[in-house]
Design a protein around this motif. Structure first.
Motif, PDB file in Angstrom:
ATOM      1  N   LEU A   1       0.086  -0.836  -4.956  1.00 51.16           N
ATOM      2  CA  LEU A   1       0.541  -1.226  -6.538  1.00 51.16           C
ATOM      3  C   LEU A   1      -0.239  -0.675  -7.697  1.00 51.16           C
ATOM      4  O   LEU A   1      -0.348  -1.253  -8.532  1.00 51.16           O
ATOM      5  CB  LEU A   1       2.107  -2.180  -6.414  1.00 51.16           C
ATOM      6  N   GLU A   2      -1.225  -2.615  -7.396  1.00 50.44           N
ATOM      7  CA  GLU A   2      -1.470  -3.214  -8.335  1.00 50.44           C
ATOM      8  C   GLU A   2      -3.109  -2.405  -8.646  1.00 50.44           C
ATOM      9  O   GLU A   2      -3.529  -1.808 -10.356  1.00 50.44           O
ATOM     10  CB  GLU A   2      -2.364  -4.570  -8.164  1.00 50.44           C
ATOM     11  N   GLU A   3      -3.555  -1.536  -8.253  1.00 47.89           N
ATOM     12  CA  GLU A   3      -4.442  -1.285  -7.944  1.00 47.89           C
ATOM     13  C   GLU A   3      -3.475   0.619  -8.948  1.00 47.89           C
ATOM     14  O   GLU A   3      -5.072   0.849 -10.291  1.00 47.89           O
ATOM     15  CB  GLU A   3      -4.883  -0.097  -7.005  1.00 47.89           C
TER      16      GLU A   3
ATOM     17  N   VAL B   1       1.221  -1.526   0.095  1.00 46.95           N
ATOM     18  CA  VAL B   1      -0.315  -0.115   0.361  1.00 46.95           C
ATOM     19  C   VAL B   1       1.133   1.531   0.232  1.00 46.95           C
ATOM     20  O   VAL B   1       1.957   1.196   1.138  1.00 46.95           O
ATOM     21  CB  VAL B   1      -0.898  -0.431   1.334  1.00 46.95           C
ATOM     22  N   ILE B   2       0.480   2.146  -1.364  1.00 51.02           N
ATOM     23  CA  ILE B   2       1.356   3.398  -0.882  1.00 51.02           C
ATOM     24  C   ILE B   2       0.302   4.161  -0.775  1.00 51.02           C
ATOM     25  O   ILE B   2      -0.856   4.374  -1.032  1.00 51.02           O
ATOM     26  CB  ILE B   2       2.084   3.056  -2.563  1.00 51.02           C
ATOM     27  N   THR B   3       0.847   5.391   0.691  1.00 53.69           N
ATOM     28  CA  THR B   3       0.186   6.494   0.341  1.00 53.69           C
ATOM     29  C   THR B   3       1.639   7.706   0.474  1.00 53.69           C
ATOM     30  O   THR B   3       2.788   7.347   0.835  1.00 53.69           O
ATOM     31  CB  THR B   3      -0.310   6.915   1.526  1.00 53.69           C
ATOM     32  N   ARG B   4       0.931   9.379   0.254  1.00 49.01           N
ATOM     33  CA  ARG B   4       2.246   9.848   0.253  1.00 49.01           C
ATOM     34  C   ARG B   4       2.073  10.602   1.555  1.00 49.01           C
ATOM     35  O   ARG B   4       1.351  10.833   2.530  1.00 49.01           O
ATOM     36  CB  ARG B   4       1.882  11.241  -0.884  1.00 49.01           C
ATOM     37  N   LYS B   5       3.090  10.952   1.801  1.00 53.43           N
ATOM     38  CA  LYS B   5       3.679  11.687   3.301  1.00 53.43           C
ATOM     39  C   LYS B   5       2.777  13.541   3.413  1.00 53.43           C
ATOM     40  O   LYS B   5       2.999  14.077   2.329  1.00 53.43           O
ATOM     41  CB  LYS B   5       5.122  11.563   3.531  1.00 53.43           C
ATOM     42  N   GLU B   6       3.023  13.338   4.793  1.00 60.36           N
ATOM     43  CA  GLU B   6       2.822  15.175   4.837  1.00 60.36           C
ATOM     44  C   GLU B   6       3.392  16.235   4.470  1.00 60.36           C
ATOM     45  O   GLU B   6       5.116  15.341   4.322  1.00 60.36           O
ATOM     46  CB  GLU B   6       2.219  15.558   6.202  1.00 60.36           C
TER      47      GLU B   6
ATOM     48  N   GLU C   1       4.918  -2.512 -18.826  1.00 62.74           N
ATOM     49  CA  GLU C   1       5.651  -1.448 -19.192  1.00 62.74           C
ATOM     50  C   GLU C   1       5.440  -0.662 -17.897  1.00 62.74           C
ATOM     51  O   GLU C   1       5.670   0.084 -17.631  1.00 62.74           O
ATOM     52  CB  GLU C   1       5.666  -0.957 -20.294  1.00 62.74           C
ATOM     53  N   CYS C   2       3.853  -0.753 -17.680  1.00 63.97           N
ATOM     54  CA  CYS C   2       3.137  -0.043 -17.106  1.00 63.97           C
ATOM     55  C   CYS C   2       3.974  -0.127 -15.690  1.00 63.97           C
ATOM     56  O   CYS C   2       4.461   0.663 -14.660  1.00 63.97           O
ATOM     57  CB  CYS C   2       1.831   0.919 -16.919  1.00 63.97           C
TER      58      CYS C   2
END
Length: 99
Positions: free
Chosen positions: A58-60, A12-17, A75-76
């Protein structure tokens, strides 16, 4: 350079504040408040940044981007992982192990 762990399909990927982001001529540019560094995410990187405003695997990300940009999934995957690894090295995202 900071070593990073591999990114797996269910991670699961999220951006940091702590980053200021702005649109400039169709591309996203960002400044890290913590480091004072500037980043040009470009248009595709900017789209990834928008998508990870909420938790995404990542899959999403790959499924969404492959469809939006009409690119093959392999490639994506390669390009998205490379971009996410760069963001991770810069300390801009969280990557947590998926289920």
């Amino acid at each position: 350079m900071t070593a990073i762990k591999p990114i797996y399909t269910n991670d699961v990927i999220t951006r940091k504040e702590g980053n200021l982001v702005s649109d400039m001529a169709g591309e996203k540019v960002m400044m890290s408040i913590a480091s004072g560094k500037y980043y040009n995410l470009g248009s595709t990187g900017g789209r990834i940044w928008e998508l990870i405003a909420e938790e995404r695997t990542l899959e999403e990300l790959i499924e969404t981007l492959a469809m939006e940009y009409d690119i093959g999934p392999d490639e994506c995957r390669e390009q998205v992982i490379s971009f996410l690894e760069h963001l991770s090295r810069e300390g801009l995202i969280h990557i947590s192990s998926g289920v």
